[in-house]
Enzyme design. Structure first.
Site, PDB file in Angstrom:
ATOM      1  N   TRP A   1       0.783  -1.360  -0.026  1.00 45.03           N
ATOM      2  CA  TRP A   1       0.099   0.031  -0.121  1.00 45.03           C
ATOM      3  C   TRP A   1       0.856   1.261   0.111  1.00 45.03           C
ATOM      4  CZ3 TRP A   1      -4.620  -0.799  -2.165  1.00 45.03           C
ATOM      5  CH2 TRP A   1      -5.042  -2.051  -1.745  1.00 45.03           C
TER       6      TRP A   1
ATOM      7  N   ASP B   1      -1.184   6.487   6.689  1.00 46.11           N
ATOM      8  CA  ASP B   1      -2.296   5.692   6.301  1.00 46.11           C
ATOM      9  C   ASP B   1      -2.421   4.485   7.558  1.00 46.11           C
ATOM     10  OD1 ASP B   1      -3.787   3.870   5.168  1.00 46.11           O
ATOM     11  OD2 ASP B   1      -2.743   3.335   3.316  1.00 46.11           O
TER      12      ASP B   1
ATOM     13  N   LYS C   1     -12.184  -1.908   7.371  1.00 41.66           N
ATOM     14  CA  LYS C   1     -11.648  -2.849   8.280  1.00 41.66           C
ATOM     15  C   LYS C   1     -11.915  -2.832   9.478  1.00 41.66           C
ATOM     16  CE  LYS C   1      -8.490  -2.515   4.273  1.00 41.66           C
ATOM     17  NZ  LYS C   1      -8.636  -3.323   3.674  1.00 41.66           N
TER      18      LYS C   1
END
Ligand code: PMP
Length: 365
Positions: free
Chosen positions: A104, A175, A199
């Protein structure tokens, strides 16, 4: 109605059952409103109450001061990969530091490079992203526009246990998509923290951005207004119709955290003990299971490990599914198994997986 199984999906992921029950109970009619949340205006007093409560819950859980805006945006975390450089590389400084510790953060770099100069201050790709760096290993730029990192790489299951320290005056941007709300953060150390909800904070559709308001002063007025953080700050996330249902579920999730745990320190204790159960099996059966992350970098949210071969992995997946443990397949870039054990995964689910792992290795070694 089907039976609920223990779902280890990396995201969209399991939600707390009390949250789903409350949403079910209010599905046809929000108390006192005469319609479901999905059917009322985002400008209505009822929705206003919900978005304000969602923000207040986040501020309480993370102790967020008024220097920070809390935004509920769309476009997923992926859009943040672009919005961050587009806004924060405004005001003339077009260079930023990035730590590349997994898939990511690597994707975030690709977007930032379209906007400015990226200095890769650390890159663990040579070891297939199996660890996070120490502070002493970082090659930081003193006058970077910001330092970007991903605190928990969902695919590789590597996690920072504390935040990196940028040079004085350089804002830290994080992030936190896959470990948001799993523990308390020292918010004052951050310029910005963001996370898609699907999530640990709700369903897909909303991305939560917590940013120091003064950072938004850099944004170029020429930016498309939807991509400019100031639009969302000025309009209280209501510049256009926000994802009302996802925000409503986020409010219920944060209500649940406050009711069930009270503080994120308590939530973190449970998360650590859940993760320890699985890593203990990996370590004690080390001739059968191989963890992907190096011990000091292990994620308490995503536990990624391999079995001796692909046939055994396939057998593990089939038999675990039959035992009521689902969505355990690892990402193709890592292989093997990945157990995502976010806040909503009950301790009993992790215990069941632990027992299954022990039994499976005993039978197949
Ligand atoms: N960052 C991390 C750490 C992620 O796990 C994900 C999604 N798996 C993303 C970014 C991308 O999120 P989205 O799909 O909401 O754009």
């Amino acid at each position: 109605m089907g039976e609920r199984l223990y779902n280890f999906s990396a995201g969209p992921a399991a939600l707390p059952v009390p949250v789903l029950e409350k949403a079910r109970d209010e599905m046809l009619c929000l108390p006192g409103v005469g319609a479901s949340l999905m059917e009322i205006s985002h400008r209505s007093p009822a929705f206003d109450e919900i978005i304000n409560a969602a923000e207040a819950n986040l501020r309480k859980l993370l102790d967020i001061s008024d220097d920070y805006a809390v935004l509920f945006l769309q476009g997923g975390s992926r859009l943040q990969f672009s919005m961050i450089p587009m806004n924060l590389m405004g005001a003339g400084n077009k260079k930023a530091d990035y730590l590349v510790t997994g898939s990511w953060s690597k994707k975030a770099v690709a977007e930032a490079k379209k906007v400015g100069d990226v200095n890769i201050a650390y890159d663990s790709s040579d070891s297939n992203f199996d660890h996070v760096p120490d502070q002493s290993q970082l090659n930081l730029t003193d006058d970077a526009a910001y330092l970007y990192y991903c605190c928990n790489e969902t695919i590789q299951g590597v996690q920072f246990s504390s935040e990196p320290t940028p040079p004085a005056g350089v804002p830290l941007v994080c992030d936190a998509s896959s470990d948001f709300l799993h523990r308390k953060l020292d918010m004052d150390k951050y310029g910005m923290v963001y996370a898609c909800a699907q999530k640990n904070a709700g369903p897909a559709g909303v991305t939560i951005v917590i940013m120091k308001k003064e950072l938004a002063e850099r944004s170029d007025k020429g930016l498309a207004s939807y991509l400019n953080y100031n639009t969302h700050i000025d309009e209280n996330s209501m510049g256009n119709t926000p994802p009302t249902f996802a925000i409503y579920i986020n409010k219920l999730v944060t209500d649940w955290l406050l009711d069930e745990f009270g503080t994120l320190d308590k939530m973190f204790e449970q998360n650590q003990s859940k993760a320890a159960m699985l890593y203990e099996v990996i370590d004690s059966k080390s001739d059968f299971y191989t963890g992907h992350a190096k011990p000091g970098s292990r994620s308490v949210m995503n536990v990624a490990f391999r079995l001796p071969n692909d046939d055994l992995s396939a057998k593990f997946l089939a038999e675990s599914k039959a035992a009521g443990l689902t969505d355990l397949k690892g990402h193709r870039s890592v292989g093997g198994i990945r157990a995502s054990i976010y806040n909503a995964m009950p301790v009993a689910g992790v215990e069941k997986l632990r027992d299954f792992m022990i039994d499976f290795s005993d039978k197949n070694s």
